[in-house]
Design a protein around this motif. Structure first.
Motif, mmCIF file in Angstrom:
data_model
loop_
_atom_site.group_PDB
_atom_site.id
_atom_site.type_symbol
_atom_site.label_atom_id
_atom_site.label_comp_id
_atom_site.label_asym_id
_atom_site.label_seq_id
_atom_site.Cartn_x
_atom_site.Cartn_y
_atom_site.Cartn_z
ATOM 1 N N GLN A 1 67.287 -7.221 75.516
ATOM 2 C CA GLN A 1 68.029 -7.986 74.518
ATOM 3 C C GLN A 1 67.877 -9.473 74.714
ATOM 4 O O GLN A 1 68.425 -10.254 73.943
ATOM 5 N N GLN B 1 70.211 -1.930 64.655
ATOM 6 C CA GLN B 1 71.078 -1.978 65.830
ATOM 7 C C GLN B 1 70.492 -2.878 66.922
ATOM 8 O O GLN B 1 71.043 -2.983 68.006
ATOM 9 N N GLY C 1 68.666 -12.729 67.192
ATOM 10 C CA GLY C 1 70.118 -12.705 67.338
ATOM 11 C C GLY C 1 70.637 -11.283 67.241
ATOM 12 O O GLY C 1 69.939 -10.341 67.613
ATOM 13 N N ASN C 2 71.857 -11.150 66.716
ATOM 14 C CA ASN C 2 72.448 -9.816 66.634
ATOM 15 C C ASN C 2 72.015 -9.074 65.370
ATOM 16 O O ASN C 2 71.826 -9.678 64.332
ATOM 17 N N ARG C 3 71.888 -7.777 65.480
ATOM 18 C CA ARG C 3 71.590 -6.879 64.349
ATOM 19 C C ARG C 3 70.446 -7.431 63.498
ATOM 20 O O ARG C 3 70.600 -7.745 62.308
ATOM 21 N N GLU D 1 66.972 -17.486 63.938
ATOM 22 C CA GLU D 1 68.356 -17.035 64.121
ATOM 23 C C GLU D 1 69.126 -17.153 62.813
ATOM 24 O O GLU D 1 69.894 -16.269 62.444
ATOM 25 N N ASN E 1 69.461 -6.087 68.955
ATOM 26 C CA ASN E 1 69.851 -7.479 69.204
ATOM 27 C C ASN E 1 68.817 -8.113 70.135
ATOM 28 O O ASN E 1 68.434 -7.501 71.128
ATOM 29 N N ARG F 1 67.806 -12.135 71.698
ATOM 30 C CA ARG F 1 67.893 -13.601 71.715
ATOM 31 C C ARG F 1 66.754 -14.164 72.567
ATOM 32 O O ARG F 1 66.304 -13.514 73.513
#
Lengths: 549, 242
Positions: free
Chosen positions: A235, A273, A266-268, A260, A275, A277
């Motif tokens: 992640q 599902q 970033g997330n999702r 981002e 993530n 970074r």
């Protein structure tokens, strides 16, 4: 952002570009920037404004166009005209004559129908010189993030790894380990966290491949890393970039922010599902931090010292967790492989070395610059067709690949196909892609001495063979080049080289003697010419032959 | 813990999973020279003296960091390995200013012992005679960089056992040096606890107590085993200096 949004964005951007009658591209990579590209771009923009062409003509900074030696370069995309050696005056003329009146500025037109351009196969550099390196929209319009989208929506992580493995992609940092296998190990390794690390600590003298990719097409690297993260279950990604590349760092920061904001990092990501970074870590100017274990230590905030492997980073890497660590160019290959499939990629190159390789041509060669060629292409084609041979008709002597870890390839090996195994066979390595051409004026002992001094200065000092051994090898080479050495010193030199090669802790020390060993192999006479006969030699006493052996 | 069997120099030995090749060799009295390694401290694999040849692996690997595996076939000594070890000790000797005759650690020095062990009779490399300094600002101890071999034992013992991390390495390559804090004088260090562990683990006369003269600085390293055993097993076992 969903998959549909991504496709819409690409469609909108393509439409926007089509509406422009002219797209004037200027190379904004470091090479052209260093010879006045910023002034050229300012002049272009000013003239476009002056003629009120803002609506139909846009001026865009792109990644490296390749022919760095002829910079600054400007390209008018509508009719694919490239201009070389553009100064402010020429830039103004380009707008006034070419854009307004449709009449090319002949004096500066660069013929693109020459082997330098036609013999290349561009995968990693496909967007360099075509798209705005600071715009995520243009990257998306050029099928950017389609690979990530395909991986996330259509493929399981194991499928991604299998696809990369089948493509035959091997690490572009030098050693050439199978990328798919590496990812597979990390996927299977146990760890509560996993990491994806990008090695952008390119430090070989004369090499600027990774720099050009980062400056010209940063999103490609981010996409490759995100795909790797999805494949291995990580992640968090880190890009370890050297501080000497401020423009690359600036573009990367911008690209991460854009991605981002668009929901591509970033997330999702893309409403899945997954993530992921990415953070940037900036190196502090140590060559050894390009060695993977030293690089990881440096990211952890420790002194950049390598540690013995095994355990390999794929099992115990960053903070003891399984870590994928690949080079910039390796990640840059990932998205096209996923997008176009492994069969397409495996169709390029040789049996064991697939795909293309980016080379930075430097030294005594006519066309200095950045090229991308299919693996297995003969060295002769690179140097004489693409590179245009040595300038002023001087005689070609040797090509140096792999920087301070590589070796020199002499003229009689020019038909050697450029792939991992063939280069290894002649005592050099693929390395990250620096290719320095030397003509008859180069003295090989000096070349070896230069690289040995580099290794000596860049040794971290942890292990004795590298710390003290490189110092003594340098001393011996210096003695030889000053005509103060005897045959005994040659014995000592070769013995030390073998010892440092076999006993050093990390890749830096293990490969440091390569420039000496390879020049000894092909140009031994140049060393011997400089030796003193033992009898007439005055000065330090000669070293007696070791009777213990 | 699974038991692994392996072959060392043609003889069969058994070892526990996770054990290092060096530890198996030490238990079975198979001589392997070491310098940076010290029982009780983390292994760094830096001195390269314990390199061994393992069948099927093209590179020489350090015995201290290599874990045993089932069926390993190891050679700890042959002409090449012995020669490389001799060369490594010779490189060390040429790197610093090692003058045994006036050294506080004469006859108690691991570098000296190593030279005997590997059979070093002559250094064929030019001595570098570096200009190194000596830090005598501490009230009890002295750091003489001329005699330092950069094994980093002091760095590790201070960080890992004492928990003070007074020492670290600065510079690179041949210019590496052990520094106190951020390269302050030892005497002005705010973190040094004056425990003297660094002095005791130092293999040469680089770190020594004030007041000793030639050959008087004996290094007592068994305290380390005492501390480690006490911490790990909660047993207070006294060890005699080996």
């Amino acid at each position: 952002m969903t998959l549909e949004d991504l496709q819409d964005l690409a469609e909108q951007e393509r439409e926007r570009q089509d509406q422009k009658k002219h797209r004037v591209l200027f190379c904004s990579a470091a090479g052209c920037a260093s010879c006045g590209a910023d002034k050229v771009s300012a002049a272009l923009k000013a003239k476009v404004k002056e003629h009120a062409l803002d609506k139909e003509c846009e001026v865009i900074g792109t990644g490296c166009m390749g022919l760095c030696g002829e910079g600054p370069l400007v390209k008018v995309q509508s009719d694919d005209t490239m201009y070389r050696n553009v100064d402010v005056r020429t830039a103004e003329k380009i707008v006034e004559s070419h854009i307004v009146n449709g009449k090319k500025v002949d004096a500066h037109v660069c013929d693109t129908n020459v082997p330098f351009f036609t013999s290349q196969t561009r995968i990693v550099l496909e967007n360099c010189g075509r798209t705005n390196s600071e715009s995520i929209d243009e990257y998306v319009a050029a099928e950017g993030y389609a690979g990530l989208a395909k991986a996330l929506t259509e493929m399981q992580p194991a499928d991604v790894i299998e696809e990369v493995r089948k493509s035959g992609l091997r690490g572009r940092g030098g050693a050439g380990y199978s990328t798919g296998l590496k990812w597979g190990i990390v996927r299977k390794a146990h760890g509560e966290q996993k990491y994806v690390v990008c090695n952008a600590d390119e430090g070989d003298p004369g090499a600027f491949m990774d720099r050009s990719v980062l400056e010209g097409d940063p999103h490609r690297v981010l996409e490759g890393m995100a795909i790797a993260g999805y494949a291995v279950g990580a992640q968090q990604g880190y890009i370890y970039c050297r501080a000497e590349y401020p423009l690359a760092i600036e573009r990367l920061k911008l690209a991460i922010k854009q991605a981002e904001k668009a929901g591509l990092l970033g997330n999702r990501i893309l409403e899945s599902q997954f993530n992921f970074r990415i953070d940037i870590r900036i190196g502090a100017g140590a060559f050894v931090c390009g060695e993977e274990t030293a690089l990881l230590a440096s990211i952890e905030g420790k002194r950049g010292n390598p540690r013995p492997r095994p355990p390999f980073p794929s099992e115990k890497g960053l903070w003891g967790m399984p870590t994928v660590i690949n080079n910039v160019e390796t990640y840059a290959n990932v998205a096209p492989i996923i997008r176009k499939g492994s069969d397409w990629f495996a169709g390029i190159g040789t049996e064991k070395s697939k795909g293309t390789k980016v080379f930075a041509l430097a030294g005594n060669i006519r066309n200095t610059g950045l090229i991308e060629v299919p693996m297995g292409i003969p060295l002769r084609t690179i140097i004489f067709d693409i590179g245009g041979g040595t300038p002023d008709g001087t005689e070609f002597k040797a090509a140096q690949t792999g920087g301070p870890s590589g070796g020199c390839i002499p003229a009689d090996q020019l038909d050697l196909p450029v792939d991992y195994e063939s280069l290894m066979k002649v005592g050099s390595i693929m390395g990250s892609g620096g290719l320095i051409v030397m003509d008859s004026t180069s003295r090989m002992v000096e070349v070896a001495k230069f690289f040995m001094q580099f290794c000596m200065d860049e040794s971290c000092g942890k292990c004795i063979p590298c710390r003290v051994g490189t110092r003594h090898i340098y001393g011996l080479l210096d003695k030889i080049s000053k005509k103060k050495a005897t045959q005994d010193d040659m014995v000592l030199l070769e013995e030390l080289c073998m010892m440092v090669k076999e006993t050093s802790l990390c890749g830096l020390g293990q490969s440091a003697p390569n420039p000496v060993l390879s020049t000894l192999r092909f140009f031994r006479h140049e060393y011997e010419q400089l030796l003193q006969p033992v009898e007439t030699f005055e000065g330090e006493p000669g070293i007696v032959v070791d009777f213990e052996k | 813990m699974a038991v692994k069997t392996l072959t060392i120099n043609g003889e069969q030995y058994s070892a526990q999973e996770g054990e290092s090749v060096l530890s198996v060799c030490r238990q079975n009295k198979i001589p392997i020279p070491t310098l940076c390694h010290l029982e009780g401290l983390s292994t760094v694999g830096a001195c390269r003296l314990c390199l061994v040849q393992i069948e099927g692996i093209p590179k020489l690997l350090p015995a201290c960091t290599t874990k045993v595996e089932e069926g390993m076939v190891i050679t700890t000594s042959n002409q090449k390995l012995d020669k490389y070890r001799r060369m490594i000790v010779a490189l060390l000797a040429s790197e610093g200013n090692h003058v045994c005759a006036v050294c506080v650690a004469n006859n108690h020095c691991e570098l000296q012992d190593l030279a005997y062990e590997v059979g070093l009779v002559r250094v064929r490399y030019p001595y570098l005679f570096p200009k190194k300094s000596l830090d005598a600002t501490h009230k009890e101890y002295v750091m003489d960089h001329n005699r330092c071999v950069l094994c980093t034992r002091c760095v590790r013992v201070c960080d890992e056992v004492e928990g003070a991390h007074v020492w670290d390495v600065a510079g690179r390559g041949i210019d590496c040096e052990i520094v106190t804090g951020l390269d302050y004088s030892w005497g002005s260090s705010q973190t040094c606890t004056e425990c003297g562990k660094c002095v005791m683990v130092c293999p040469t006369g680089a770190l020594f107590e004030k007041g000793v003269t030639v050959s008087e600085m004996e290094k007592k390293k068994d305290f380390l085993k005492y501390i480690i055993t006490a911490r790990q097993k909660r047993e207070w076992v006294a060890f005699t200096n080996e």
